[in-house]
Design an enzyme around this catalytic site. Sequence first.
Site, PDB file in Angstrom:
ATOM      1  N   TYR A 108     -29.882  33.445  64.611  1.00 19.97           N
ATOM      2  CA  TYR A 108     -30.089  34.871  64.881  1.00 19.97           C
ATOM      3  C   TYR A 108     -29.124  35.681  64.042  1.00 19.97           C
ATOM      4  CZ  TYR A 108     -30.333  39.310  67.480  1.00 19.97           C
ATOM      5  OH  TYR A 108     -30.487  40.629  67.841  1.00 19.97           O
TER       6      TYR A 108
ATOM      7  N   LYS B 119     -18.719  41.612  67.372  1.00 22.96           N
ATOM      8  CA  LYS B 119     -18.213  41.022  68.623  1.00 22.96           C
ATOM      9  C   LYS B 119     -16.678  41.027  68.704  1.00 22.96           C
ATOM     10  CE  LYS B 119     -22.665  39.087  69.509  1.00 22.96           C
ATOM     11  NZ  LYS B 119     -23.670  38.260  68.895  1.00 22.96           N
TER      12      LYS B 119
ATOM     13  N   ASP C  97     -22.750  34.402  58.422  1.00 19.21           N
ATOM     14  CA  ASP C  97     -22.817  35.332  59.545  1.00 19.21           C
ATOM     15  C   ASP C  97     -21.871  34.796  60.616  1.00 19.21           C
ATOM     16  OD1 ASP C  97     -23.317  36.914  61.697  1.00 19.21           O
ATOM     17  OD2 ASP C  97     -25.510  36.738  61.615  1.00 19.21           O
TER      18      ASP C  97
HETATM   19  C1  LIG Z   1     -24.858  39.043  68.078  1.00 15.74           C
HETATM   20  C2  LIG Z   1     -25.159  38.585  66.701  1.00 15.74           C
HETATM   21  C3  LIG Z   1     -25.611  39.478  65.715  1.00 15.74           C
HETATM   22  C4  LIG Z   1     -25.964  40.899  66.031  1.00 15.74           C
HETATM   23  O1  LIG Z   1     -24.866  41.653  66.450  1.00 15.74           O
HETATM   24  P1  LIG Z   1     -25.143  42.971  67.331  1.00 15.74           P
HETATM   25  O2  LIG Z   1     -23.788  43.591  67.460  1.00 15.74           O
HETATM   26  O3  LIG Z   1     -25.728  42.482  68.615  1.00 15.74           O
HETATM   27  O4  LIG Z   1     -26.090  43.812  66.566  1.00 15.74           O
HETATM   28  C5  LIG Z   1     -25.755  39.009  64.425  1.00 15.74           C
HETATM   29  N1  LIG Z   1     -25.490  37.737  64.110  1.00 15.74           N
HETATM   30  C6  LIG Z   1     -25.059  36.853  65.025  1.00 15.74           C
HETATM   31  C7  LIG Z   1     -24.739  35.453  64.604  1.00 15.74           C
HETATM   32  C8  LIG Z   1     -24.911  37.243  66.357  1.00 15.74           C
HETATM   33  O5  LIG Z   1     -24.551  36.340  67.270  1.00 15.74           O
END
Ligand SMILES: *Cc1c(COP(=O)(O)O)cnc(C)c1O
Length: 429
Positions: free
Chosen positions: A148, A271, A243
């Site tokens: 994701y 995060k 990511d």
């Molecule tokens: C949570 C997440 C996102 C998206 O971040 P948001 O702040 O929810 O938009 C992107 N990449 C990864 C790996 C994530 O876990």
Amino acid sequence: MAVTVAVGRQDDLRERALGLFPGGVNSPVRAFRSVGRPPLVLDAGSGARVRDADGRWYLDYIGSWGPAILGHARPEVIEAVRAAALDGFALGATGPREVELGERVRAAMPSMERMRFVSSGTEAVMSAIRLARGATGRDLVVKFAGAYHGHGDSLLVEAGSGLATLAMPGSAGVTAGAARDTIVIPFNDPEAARAVFAAHPGRLAALILEPVIANVGVVPPVAGYLDLLRELTAASGTILIFDEVITGFRLAKGGAQARYEITPDLTTLGKIVGGGMPIGAYGGRADLMARIAPEGPVYQAGTLSGHPLAMAAGCVTLDLLTPQVYEGLERTGAALEAGLRDVAVLAGREVGIARVGSLLTVFFRAGAPRDGAEALASDRQAYARFFGSMLDQGVLLAPSQFEAWFISAAHGQAELEETLAAASKAFAS
Ligand SMILES: *Cc1c(COP(=O)(O)O)cnc(C)c1O
């Protein structure tokens, strides 16, 4: 005669939320659909625990879906946010706290030579992809099944987590063009990676990955796999994007790239780096970041980017993440993993437990999965029963098989024992 109906505060709020928000929530995974329970309404958090609107406390493994690595409402973070608020909120110009957090990020992750702060992980990823395309003049992006990367159009294909929980292959409203420019391959499959580079010479703008997939449950890379991806991307001029929105500052202060000793071209964060406030960041090679406006032709902007409250929370959170904290997280994670294995065996349950540091998933299948497809073949009904039993015993897991348990620095021996006692009953039921 007046009739009073005793409705709990949670029921009341849930009802009103359903009228306002699709599914009663502002992000789909919060809806608890796949575990067959009404969504919780939470109104407070402290340390390793959260409280529902009826006053019941739970031991929490959702951890705000990643950010709460220090536990909830840590006094030092609250104090930093309060101090920042007293200086006024976003002032519409560069502020000292942006510089301070930027320097902390670069010190922890030297590959982020330059960076931009944005307001969410989604925004960070969308911007990094645009930069990769702008810098290479190519269109195609490669991602892994089950990973994701936020809800940007081009990456909402086989995107794990929320979509997988709802058994959705992708999203309506994504144009065929956006989907066509995304190539999805299986994780941990060296041949598939070699094949995609061989099939599209000179056409791949970026390869993006969660270096440890955490959004289809935890799926670590097999030995040598990340090195192979680094070699393939370097050889073809493709931008390697890590990511690290979940893994950054979680698997080590320097993220997965420090833990596995791989230097990506670009990194996306979110995060933890905001200490619980809305945030995202992207950055990497200085020559690439020089292509961002106003220095270069790739446009990206944000009214509330670098928000001082998020910067303040991020600075103090990173300062509190000492080597001792990571040692503690590793110890707690290892003890939880070993304990869960023991109670599962005692209950005669076959599960696969995957863990890297303070990220852990109990998969209801034989053995830990190697890729997204294997993870998705887990028994969701069995997970839903396990989740329900844990919840009834006061332990809050993510309401989906396809998420990590997030362990925080506030999870200690007492929390561990409480979790294992509950799990022992939950496996047996
Ligand atoms: C949570 C997440 C996102 C998206 O971040 P948001 O702040 O929810 O938009 C992107 N990449 C990864 C790996 C994530 O876990």
